[in-house]
Design a protein around this motif. Structure first.
Motif, PDB file in Angstrom:
ATOM      1  N   UNK A 262       0.856  -1.189   0.000  1.00  0.00           N
ATOM      2  CA  UNK A 262       0.000   0.000   0.000  1.00  0.00           C
ATOM      3  C   UNK A 262       0.886   1.231   0.000  1.00  0.00           C
ATOM      4  N   UNK A 263       0.455   2.233  -0.770  1.00  0.00           N
ATOM      5  CA  UNK A 263       1.316   3.398  -0.986  1.00  0.00           C
ATOM      6  C   UNK A 263       0.842   4.617  -0.193  1.00  0.00           C
ATOM      7  N   UNK A 264      -0.302   5.170  -0.570  1.00  0.00           N
ATOM      8  CA  UNK A 264      -0.806   6.394   0.059  1.00  0.00           C
ATOM      9  C   UNK A 264      -2.300   6.499  -0.227  1.00  0.00           C
ATOM     10  N   UNK A 265      -2.894   7.625   0.133  1.00  0.00           N
ATOM     11  CA  UNK A 265      -4.348   7.775  -0.036  1.00  0.00           C
ATOM     12  C   UNK A 265      -4.715   8.770  -1.143  1.00  0.00           C
ATOM     13  N   UNK A 266      -3.778   9.083  -2.033  1.00  0.00           N
ATOM     14  CA  UNK A 266      -4.117   9.967  -3.165  1.00  0.00           C
ATOM     15  C   UNK A 266      -5.105   9.262  -4.084  1.00  0.00           C
ATOM     16  N   UNK A 267      -5.857  10.049  -4.857  1.00  0.00           N
ATOM     17  CA  UNK A 267      -6.866   9.419  -5.721  1.00  0.00           C
ATOM     18  C   UNK A 267      -6.482   9.389  -7.197  1.00  0.00           C
ATOM     19  N   UNK A 268      -5.265   9.834  -7.543  1.00  0.00           N
ATOM     20  CA  UNK A 268      -4.819   9.790  -8.942  1.00  0.00           C
ATOM     21  C   UNK A 268      -4.431   8.381  -9.360  1.00  0.00           C
ATOM     22  N   UNK A 269      -4.798   8.009 -10.571  1.00  0.00           N
ATOM     23  CA  UNK A 269      -4.450   6.677 -11.087  1.00  0.00           C
ATOM     24  C   UNK A 269      -2.941   6.587 -11.282  1.00  0.00           C
ATOM     25  N   UNK A 270      -2.350   5.471 -10.848  1.00  0.00           N
ATOM     26  CA  UNK A 270      -0.910   5.260 -10.995  1.00  0.00           C
ATOM     27  C   UNK A 270      -0.610   4.659 -12.369  1.00  0.00           C
ATOM     28  N   UNK A 271       0.130   5.399 -13.203  1.00  0.00           N
ATOM     29  CA  UNK A 271       0.516   4.910 -14.524  1.00  0.00           C
ATOM     30  C   UNK A 271       1.882   4.231 -14.417  1.00  0.00           C
ATOM     31  N   UNK A 272       1.980   2.915 -14.686  1.00  0.00           N
ATOM     32  CA  UNK A 272       3.276   2.236 -14.590  1.00  0.00           C
ATOM     33  C   UNK A 272       4.039   2.281 -15.919  1.00  0.00           C
ATOM     34  N   UNK A 273       5.341   2.571 -15.852  1.00  0.00           N
ATOM     35  CA  UNK A 273       6.230   2.509 -17.014  1.00  0.00           C
ATOM     36  C   UNK A 273       7.347   1.536 -16.665  1.00  0.00           C
ATOM     37  N   UNK A 274       7.630   0.602 -17.581  1.00  0.00           N
ATOM     38  CA  UNK A 274       8.517  -0.515 -17.255  1.00  0.00           C
ATOM     39  C   UNK A 274       9.714  -0.553 -18.191  1.00  0.00           C
ATOM     40  N   UNK A 278      16.448  -3.195 -17.228  1.00  0.00           N
ATOM     41  CA  UNK A 278      16.920  -3.024 -15.843  1.00  0.00           C
ATOM     42  C   UNK A 278      15.929  -3.558 -14.812  1.00  0.00           C
ATOM     43  N   UNK A 279      14.746  -3.979 -15.279  1.00  0.00           N
ATOM     44  CA  UNK A 279      13.681  -4.469 -14.395  1.00  0.00           C
ATOM     45  C   UNK A 279      13.245  -3.418 -13.374  1.00  0.00           C
ATOM     46  N   UNK A 280      13.168  -2.185 -13.823  1.00  0.00           N
ATOM     47  CA  UNK A 280      12.688  -1.099 -12.954  1.00  0.00           C
ATOM     48  C   UNK A 280      11.299  -0.670 -13.432  1.00  0.00           C
ATOM     49  N   UNK A 281      10.391  -0.500 -12.463  1.00  0.00           N
ATOM     50  CA  UNK A 281       9.054   0.027 -12.755  1.00  0.00           C
ATOM     51  C   UNK A 281       8.969   1.439 -12.164  1.00  0.00           C
ATOM     52  N   UNK A 282       8.563   2.388 -12.999  1.00  0.00           N
ATOM     53  CA  UNK A 282       8.357   3.773 -12.558  1.00  0.00           C
ATOM     54  C   UNK A 282       6.854   4.014 -12.446  1.00  0.00           C
ATOM     55  N   UNK A 283       6.423   4.590 -11.321  1.00  0.00           N
ATOM     56  CA  UNK A 283       5.003   4.861 -11.116  1.00  0.00           C
ATOM     57  C   UNK A 283       4.769   6.370 -11.103  1.00  0.00           C
ATOM     58  N   UNK A 284       3.936   6.822 -12.046  1.00  0.00           N
ATOM     59  CA  UNK A 284       3.609   8.249 -12.153  1.00  0.00           C
ATOM     60  C   UNK A 284       2.114   8.402 -11.902  1.00  0.00           C
ATOM     61  N   UNK A 285       1.749   9.041 -10.820  1.00  0.00           N
ATOM     62  CA  UNK A 285       0.334   9.230 -10.505  1.00  0.00           C
ATOM     63  C   UNK A 285      -0.216  10.465 -11.185  1.00  0.00           C
ATOM     64  N   UNK A 286      -1.409  10.343 -11.789  1.00  0.00           N
ATOM     65  CA  UNK A 286      -2.045  11.523 -12.382  1.00  0.00           C
ATOM     66  C   UNK A 286      -2.435  12.485 -11.264  1.00  0.00           C
ATOM     67  N   UNK A 287      -2.017  13.728 -11.387  1.00  0.00           N
ATOM     68  CA  UNK A 287      -2.295  14.699 -10.333  1.00  0.00           C
ATOM     69  C   UNK A 287      -1.232  14.726  -9.240  1.00  0.00           C
ATOM     70  N   UNK A 288      -0.274  13.770  -9.292  1.00  0.00           N
ATOM     71  CA  UNK A 288       0.842  13.774  -8.335  1.00  0.00           C
ATOM     72  C   UNK A 288       1.919  14.734  -8.823  1.00  0.00           C
ATOM     73  N   UNK A 289       2.901  14.943  -7.966  1.00  0.00           N
ATOM     74  CA  UNK A 289       4.064  15.720  -8.399  1.00  0.00           C
ATOM     75  C   UNK A 289       5.325  14.884  -8.212  1.00  0.00           C
ATOM     76  N   UNK A 290       5.169  13.550  -8.222  1.00  0.00           N
ATOM     77  CA  UNK A 290       6.322  12.683  -7.972  1.00  0.00           C
ATOM     78  C   UNK A 290       6.332  11.477  -8.914  1.00  0.00           C
ATOM     79  N   UNK A 291       7.526  10.906  -9.070  1.00  0.00           N
ATOM     80  CA  UNK A 291       7.719   9.647  -9.789  1.00  0.00           C
ATOM     81  C   UNK A 291       8.422   8.703  -8.818  1.00  0.00           C
ATOM     82  N   UNK A 292       7.761   7.594  -8.474  1.00  0.00           N
ATOM     83  CA  UNK A 292       8.381   6.591  -7.595  1.00  0.00           C
ATOM     84  C   UNK A 292       8.943   5.473  -8.459  1.00  0.00           C
ATOM     85  N   UNK A 293      10.077   4.891  -8.033  1.00  0.00           N
ATOM     86  CA  UNK A 293      10.589   3.783  -8.825  1.00  0.00           C
ATOM     87  C   UNK A 293      10.986   2.606  -7.945  1.00  0.00           C
TER      88      UNK A 293
END
Length: 475
Positions: A262-274, A278-293
């Protein structure tokens, strides 16, 4: 005292940085349509952005080097009569892009070598088959001319773009809206996330569901599902308490996830880029201001959080550069194109290294622009993994490759020899100059005829729609 062991990873200190203002694309009216797609697609030549348009749908196509303020009169791709919902560059031709729209159409566009000088309203190919808006378009990763589209009519169509035909129609597998579709590495399977909270793995050519998981994420908000290189499935969604989640599933047995966080309680859809290299997944939430990897490994706990890149402005969409478009000299392992309300901002992800030598461990051979199969081979049952290329000397985008034209079936069966296959050392006498000119003129006339026909079809459809609306008003 027990010492906490920190997992070692060469990607632990990946450094994210937004480029300066003069390297951004400014004064762009990014689309406000309420649809959870990335709104942006990039390749080593161009960045494409879905924009606001009066009286129909449009998207901008900008050469990567055309940074700074974009003039309001800059030409757009504007052939759709409804809002554009999704765009996707062909992985085998940097000048070809597909678009899906609210007008129920899928269109294929051929972009001129140096970008647009005039508005482009005539698609190379028009694909008709959906009865409701088309929200997803996705090219096959290794087969040339194979395109998948998914619409709000709950069906998936797989097209042979070379003939303009719908070859496979998956109609009765999804009872509700399809949120995402992802091809497996060799394109033999697809996985889908649906509003009925099910993740499905489908063999499209056999038209059967291989496996499915009910309530992969229990929340009502949209899910996303993508295939990883080893065949496992990575999903993002929401818990029953509306917390954002990510999960990893083994395709052979989807009863329980290999990992769920579980990540957080934001309501933006998480868009995964793979990144399969390197087997890294980047998660960009719509309406977020961050990219988690996160790094994905074969051993428990499987999904390892690496870091977060944060900025001030929330993102409305995100483009992800293919590996061959990165700067290997700067140890760049990912580049994103973040959409703000009025601009597009490139963000680079680099691994800090002091050496100027090529870093083999960061850049294994990656998917190149050459297809492994032709469309006919894939539809006949053949599979092929992407053709790999080395990035040791960097990648230089080539000139125009195979043009996408609709070919009549009879012509296709006769298999005319492709011009590109003619050896360069053939003496001039073998092909007289006059006959070559005649061929070129004939091709030009055929192209003009086809574009006029497509325009007439579009106008007829628009007139019919307007007449229908007028008759409703009159009643």
């Amino acid at each position: 005292m027990l010492r906490r062991v920190v997992r070692q990873s060469k990607f632990r200190h990946v450094f994210g940085q937004a480029l300066k203002n003069d390297q951004c694309y400014d004064d762009i009216r990014v689309s406000r349509v309420t649809w959870d797609s990335a709104f942006c697609a990039v390749n080593p030549k161009f960045v494409a952005i879905i924009v606001e348009a009066i009286g129909g749908g449009a998207f901008l196509v900008l050469p990567l080097q055309k940074t700074g303020r974009i003039d309001k009169t800059y030409p757009t791709v504007c052939g759709h009569t409804g809002q554009v919902l999704d765009i996707d560059w062909c992985p085998h031709n940097d000048y070809v892009i597909a678009s899906g729209s609210e007008d129920c159409m899928v269109m294929i566009w051929q972009i001129p070598e140096n970008g647009l000088e005039n508005p482009l309203s005539e698609p190379t190919v028009v694909l008709e088959g959906h009865s409701k808006r088309v929200g997803i378009v996705s090219w096959h990763p290794s087969a040339h001319n194979v395109l998948l589209s998914a619409g709000c009519d709950n069906q998936i169509i797989i097209w042979n773009v070379g003939t303009g035909e719908a070859m496979i129609n998956l109609e009765d597998m999804h009872p509700d809206v399809i949120f995402s579709v992802s091809w497996s590495r060799n394109g033999s399977l697809i996985c889908t996330a649906c509003k009925d909270k099910k993740i499905r793995v489908i063999d499209p050519r056999k038209q059967k569901i291989v496996t499915e998981k009910d309530k992969a994420h229990e929340g009502a908000r949209p899910m996303r599902a993508i295939f990883l290189a080893n065949g496992n499935i990575f999903t993002t969604g929401f818990s029953r308490m509306s917390e954002r989640q990510l999960a990893l599933w083994k395709t052979e047995n989807m009863d329980e996830p290999l990992s769920i966080q579980e990540m957080d309680t934001s309501n933006g859809v998480l868009l995964p880029f793979y990144d399969p290299d390197t087997n890294i997944v980047y998660l960009c939430g719509k309406g977020d201001s961050s990219i988690r990897y996160f790094e994905i490994t074969d051993e428990a706990p499987y999904v390892h959080y690496l870091s977060t890149f944060s900025s001030k402005e929330p993102q409305r969409g995100m483009g992800y550069m293919p590996k061959r478009g990165l700067d290997v000299k700067k140890c760049e392992i990912a580049r994103f194109y973040k959409l703000h309300e009025r601009k597009c901002e490139p963000i680079t992800m680099t691994v800090p290294r002091k050496s100027d030598l090529f870093q083999d461990d960061l850049y294994p051979d990656t998917a190149g622009p050459d297809p492994a199969l032709e469309a006919e081979e894939w539809f006949a049952g053949k599979n092929g993994y992407p053709v790999l290329m080395s990035l040791k000397d960097g990648y230089v985008p080539g000139l125009k490759k195979n043009d996408h034209r609709v070919v009549k079936k009879k012509v296709l069966e006769s298999k005319p020899a492709a011009k590109a296959e003619t050896p360069s050392f053939v003496p001039k006498q073998a092909a007289p100059q006059s006959s070559i000119k005649m061929e070129e003129k004939l091709e030009e006339v055929l192209r003009e005829f086809k574009s006029l026909r497509d325009r007439v079809i579009l106008q007829d459809r628009r007139i019919a729609r307007l007449e229908e609306q007028v008759s409703k008003v009159a009643i």
